[in-house]
Design an enzyme around this catalytic site. Structure first.
Site, PDB file in Angstrom:
ATOM      1  N   ILE A  74      15.540  61.181  30.499  1.00  0.00           N
ATOM      2  CA  ILE A  74      15.970  60.941  29.001  1.00  0.00           C
ATOM      3  C   ILE A  74      17.284  59.947  29.150  1.00  0.00           C
ATOM      4  O   ILE A  74      17.912  59.881  30.129  1.00  0.00           O
ATOM      5  CB  ILE A  74      16.707  62.359  28.612  1.00  0.00           C
ATOM      6  CG1 ILE A  74      17.226  62.231  27.208  1.00  0.00           C
ATOM      7  CG2 ILE A  74      17.770  62.856  29.585  1.00  0.00           C
ATOM      8  CD1 ILE A  74      17.796  63.714  26.760  1.00  0.00           C
ATOM      9  N   SER A  75      17.299  58.950  28.229  1.00  0.00           N
ATOM     10  CA  SER A  75      18.096  57.923  28.337  1.00  0.00           C
ATOM     11  C   SER A  75      19.665  58.198  28.236  1.00  0.00           C
ATOM     12  O   SER A  75      19.861  59.390  27.805  1.00  0.00           O
ATOM     13  CB  SER A  75      17.743  56.800  27.393  1.00  0.00           C
ATOM     14  OG  SER A  75      16.605  56.318  27.356  1.00  0.00           O
ATOM     15  N   GLN A  76      20.322  57.426  28.935  1.00  0.00           N
ATOM     16  CA  GLN A  76      21.864  57.450  28.797  1.00  0.00           C
ATOM     17  C   GLN A  76      22.353  57.461  27.280  1.00  0.00           C
ATOM     18  O   GLN A  76      21.747  56.684  26.787  1.00  0.00           O
ATOM     19  CB  GLN A  76      22.526  56.225  29.640  1.00  0.00           C
ATOM     20  CG  GLN A  76      23.976  55.967  29.336  1.00  0.00           C
ATOM     21  CD  GLN A  76      24.449  54.846  29.956  1.00  0.00           C
ATOM     22  OE1 GLN A  76      23.759  53.900  30.371  1.00  0.00           O
ATOM     23  NE2 GLN A  76      25.818  54.699  30.225  1.00  0.00           N
TER      24      GLN A  76
END
Length: 680
Positions: A74-76
């Site tokens: 899951i992206s930053q």
């Protein structure tokens, strides 16, 4: 659209997460420059914790990517917000997202846009994302399991497309599914480990405008128009050459073919390089930073071969004379007492007090231990910042050989005594007239010493050389601290002249057939006339050597694409291990990176092919230089300059990925003999 709680989380937990979420938006997103209120509000609304495995929910509002399965993340949060802002959404758009992952970014987009279509390559992730989004009420998000590089053509065209994975280039299918006036944001680059985030705007049926936004790192974009899932490594090289900057695929291919790749520093075959160096009397070994391990280790390896196979007599480095003299004592003058100070103790101490340098010094001492005294390899410093250590050395020498002259010299050098804690303030005081200059006194101290050369040198030539060089350093440093206030050109050139004069004196002292290895930054050892330094009226030791020695001077430049470096943020600041940003797309470094070679040497002198011609490497490009200060946030302005690489260097050595030097730990120095140069 999205609710803030679910049956899996009690009300108090949801409230706690909401508070953490608000803090994340304030501290990690708004504070870092995201200004679009639609994006900020969307980030405040979407419960990131519910898109994570339960075991990771406590970390939901840390500003970092987190694993979600299938080797995906899951992206930053900041990058989700940054990319959403880059789409410039107003609220009525149809958006395509490639790389659904957990569904979190799609949920954020759905809070802003009218409708979101998202494609996920991995079936289990697509199913899980669809279920989570449905449970949380995001009914304007539609999930497809498929090849994201092909888009979702049934619902095209799109006002905006965002890709959450890094590809070798922009997929043509996605470009075709973009409305005229629409924006496509995607990370691209020839290396799966780092990419450039670009925004592509479709301006007509067949025209697009591209903007570079940021250096990023994403998981690879797998698919028919991305990376092929099998055999990533080989494909990376092939794609890299096709995706070379500025359409220079042919240049990158030619460069890759002639570059001499090597597996490691230890196993590198240096015979071709040594053959190109030939009978050169001065070999200048550069570095693109002052804090990269690979540069030190490769210079060490080359220097050992030059000493053993070509009889080089001394090493001279970009460091102060007294500090290097302490090292010289350790590696060569076993019978002399060491100087009373510790070598390289002032800022930036890590530049020479590091494990890489210690390995070379230890080898040189061992090597010299097998030789007669007059055959030992010396170690010297070229720089001029050690004003007061040099004064002390001159006075200590005169106290021993001529106490009367020592008294006179002490009076003359007394002019500089009030400024010993900060010699730069002397320059300002002398310039403004609030304090008389000390020029006449320090020059007279030098000329008096030189007038007694025969009497002093007959007693001990090595000690006289040390005293004379320190006296010359004081005279030049006094002038340096005065002229530095007139502008960078005068002070820069004075420093380069001092280093060059020191080199010539050393060559004369060590004999007509002596040979020197120089260790200094690329900005010193390359030919300044082939860079934008020339337009500023600056020269350097590399240019001066080329003019003086012709083909008997051989300069070697170094470069890297990304990695880590030891540097400070400000002068006299603490050393930090900083990430080196991937190289600029218009730079020589990016061309080298595009070859796909991890390490290589490249001969540049007098090439018979067209590689170095005006259509090849001879076309002026950007080149990166990192000194003891590194400010990634202003890298383009602070660390890049224009250059012509084949005219700047005779050889170029490339490390695609590099690591910071390791400073010496104080505990490692305990118990070592007093003669050891890097004392506590």
């Amino acid at each position: 659209m999205g609710s803030l709680s679910s049956k899996d989380d009690p009300a108090d937990a949801a409230s706690s997460f909401a508070s953490l979420r608000a803090g994340m938006v304030e501290q990690h997103i708004a504070a870092r420059g995201v200004r679009d209120e639609r994006v900020l509000e969307a980030m405040r609304q979407v419960p990131r914790e519910l898109f994570l495995p339960k075991s990771l929910r406590e970390f939901a509002y840390e500003d970092s990517p987190l694993p979600i399965g299938g080797e995906q993340t899951i992206s930053q949060p900041y990058i989700v917000a940054f990319m959403a802002e880059a789409l410039m959404l107003k609220g009525d758009e149809r958006v395509l997202e490639i790389g659904s992952g957990s569904g979190y970014a799609a949920a954020v987009l759905s809070e802003i846009a009218n409708e979101v279509f998202t494609v996920e390559r991995l079936g289990p992730l697509a199913d899980k994302a669809a279920a989570t989004l449905a449970d949380l009420g995001y009914d304007n998000v539609h999930v497809l399991h498929g090849d994201g590089t092909k888009g979702w053509v049934e619902h095209a065209p799109y006002d905006a497309i965002v890709v959450a994975a890094g590809g070798p280039q922009v997929p043509e299918s996605l470009k075709e599914q973009l409305k005229i006036g629409g924006r496509l944001v995607i990370p691209i680059g020839p290396d799966q480990r780092a990419q450039e985030l670009v925004r592509l705007t479709r301006v007509s049926a067949d025209q697009y405008r591209s903007e570079d936004i940021a250096d990023v790192r994403f998981v690879p974009l797998i698919g028919e128009e991305g990376w092929i899932e099998k055999d990533h490594g080989r494909l990376a090289q092939r794609r890299a050459r096709r995706g070379a900057p500025y359409g220079e695929e042919t240049l990158v291919r030619d460069l890759a073919e002639v570059a001499e790749s090597f597996p490691s520093i230890e196993k590198a075959d240096l015979d071709p390089l040594l053959k190109r160096i030939g009978p050169a009397r001065v070999v200048l070994l550069g570095e693109a930073t002052h804090g990269t391990s690979e540069f030190y280790r490769m210079r060490d390896r080359i220097t050992r071969d030059l000493i053993i196979e070509k009889g080089f007599r001394f090493v001279a480095i970009e460091a102060d004379w007294p500090d290097a003299a302490r090292v010289d004592h350790y590696v060569r003058h076993f019978e002399y007492p060491p100087s009373e100070w510790t070598a390289f103790a002032r800022f930036p101490s890590w530049m020479w007090r590091n494990n890489e340098m210690r390995d070379f010094v230890s080898w040189l001492r061992q090597h010299n231990g097998t030789l007669e005294k007059d055959k030992r390899v010396a170690f010297h410093g070229l720089d001029l910042y050690s004003l007061y250590d040099s004064i002390r050395s001159v006075l200590n020498y005169l106290d021993k050989v001529d106490p009367t002259s020592a008294k006179v010299a002490r009076e003359r050098y007394g002019c500089l005594t009030p400024w010993q804690s900060d010699p730069a303030t002397y320059g300002h005081a002398a310039l403004t007239g609030s304090y008389p200059t000390c020029e006449a006194d320090v020059v007279r101290a030098l000329t008096d010493l030189q007038a007694r050369r025969r009497a002093y040198a007959e007693h001990d030539g090595e000690h006289f050389l040390d005293a004379e060089q320190n006296a010359r350093l004081v005279a030049n440093a006094e002038r340096y601290y005065r002229v530095m206030y007139y502008g960078s050109r005068a002070s820069w050139n004075l420093r380069e002249n001092h280093m060059f004069e020191t080199l010539k004196n050393l060559l004369e002292f060590h004999g007509a057939d002596s040979k020197a290895v120089i260790w200094a930054h690329n900005s010193h050892v390359g030919n300044a006339g082939a860079t934008e330094m020339a337009a500023r009226g600056e020269h350097n030791i590399g240019e001066l050597c080329r003019n003086e020695f012709g083909d008997n001077a051989f300069s070697v430049g170094f470069g890297t694409h990304h990695g880590t470096v030891a540097a400070a943020s400000n002068w006299d600041g603490p050393m930090e291990i900083k990430d080196v940003r991937p190289s600029h797309h218009e730079s020589y470094e990016r061309l080298c990176h595009a070859t796909g070679h991890a390490k290589f040497t490249l001969g540049l002198r007098s090439r018979a092919d067209d590689l170095c011609g005006p259509a090849g490497l001879g076309k002026e490009r950007l080149e990166r230089a990192i000194g003891v200060i590194y400010r990634p946030e202003t890298e383009m302005a602070s660390h890049y300059f224009r250059a012509n690489l084949p005219q700047q260097f005779d050889e170029y050595i490339w490390f695609d990925s590099s690591c910071a030097v390791t400073p010496l730990d104080t505990t490692e120095l305990k118990g070592l003999p007093d003669t050891y140069p890097f004392g506590i």
